[in-house]
Design an enzyme around this catalytic site. Structure first.
Site, PDB file in Angstrom:
ATOM      1  N   SER A 274       0.812  -1.219   0.000  1.00 49.48           N
ATOM      2  CA  SER A 274       0.000   0.000   0.000  1.00 49.48           C
ATOM      3  C   SER A 274       0.848   1.273   0.000  1.00 49.48           C
ATOM      4  O   SER A 274       0.360   2.337  -0.361  1.00 49.48           O
ATOM      5  CB  SER A 274      -0.957   0.010   1.194  1.00 49.48           C
ATOM      6  N   CYS A 275       2.106   1.169   0.367  1.00 48.23           N
ATOM      7  CA  CYS A 275       2.995   2.337   0.342  1.00 48.23           C
ATOM      8  C   CYS A 275       3.544   2.583  -1.070  1.00 48.23           C
ATOM      9  O   CYS A 275       4.455   3.369  -1.250  1.00 48.23           O
ATOM     10  CB  CYS A 275       4.113   2.202   1.368  1.00 48.23           C
TER      11      CYS A 275
END
Length: 183
Positions: A156-157
């Site tokens: 998700s980063c």
């Protein structure tokens, strides 16, 4: 008389991978398990109670001092369960478990529980590879916890690395294997 469904305590930590816990909850229910969901306060920022309650057929629990459990939610929710799943298992939860801390409902449930524990770690690659997290993981393995993942892939980063929570179908297969071996 039909056999009683196996009881699973599905605990959800506060990470973006909490969205996968809804699918896991659904897959568990469809497989015939009786599922009770407990979420951390942080998890409620990522996934709502209405979704989890609809999928499990039971109200979601958050609090150590929930008045629905006069003996204590940590006592009543771990009674006669067949397994505890922590998905996602955040770095914070892994640290609390490894150190024997009981600072919230999920960590208190972990300490009260005597059934098999499946941990599905999910976090950033640098966090997963940090020496402190790896020490905690080693302690938890030595304590008998079953780790499923994390996987390599898109995080998700917005980078690729290790830290992606395993897919719900893989967690279900791991649970079935653990329960089979535990009987």
């Amino acid at each position: 008389m039909e056999p009683t469904a196996q009881r699973i305590l599905l605990t959800i930590g506060g990470g973006i991978a909490a969205y996968k816990a809804a699918d896991l909850c659904s897959k568990l229910a469809q497989a015939g398990y009786q599922v009770q969901v407990v979420t951390s306060r942080a998890a409620t920022e990522f996934i709502g109670d209405a979704t989890l309650a609809a999928l499990s057929g039971r109200p979601v629990v958050h609090d150590v001092f929930d008045p629905r459990f006069p003996l204590g939610s940590h006592i009543e929710l771990t009674r006669e369960i067949d397994a505890m799943i922590v998905a996602p298992a955040t770095a914070n939860l892994l640290a609390q478990f490894a150190q024997g801390m009981a600072s919230d409902l999920i960590s208190t449930l972990y300490l009260q529980n005597t059934s098999p524990v499946l941990l599905a770690p999910a976090m950033s690659d640098p966090m997963w590879n940090h020496l402190a997290v790896q020490r905690n993981v080693q302690t938890l393995r030595e304590d008998g916890c079953h780790l499923v993942g994390p996987e390599d892939g898109w995080l998700s980063c917005r980078v690729k690395g290790t830290g992606r929570m395993s897919e719900p179908v893989d967690l279900l297969l791991a649970l079935e294997s653990v329960l089979k071996d535990h009987c």
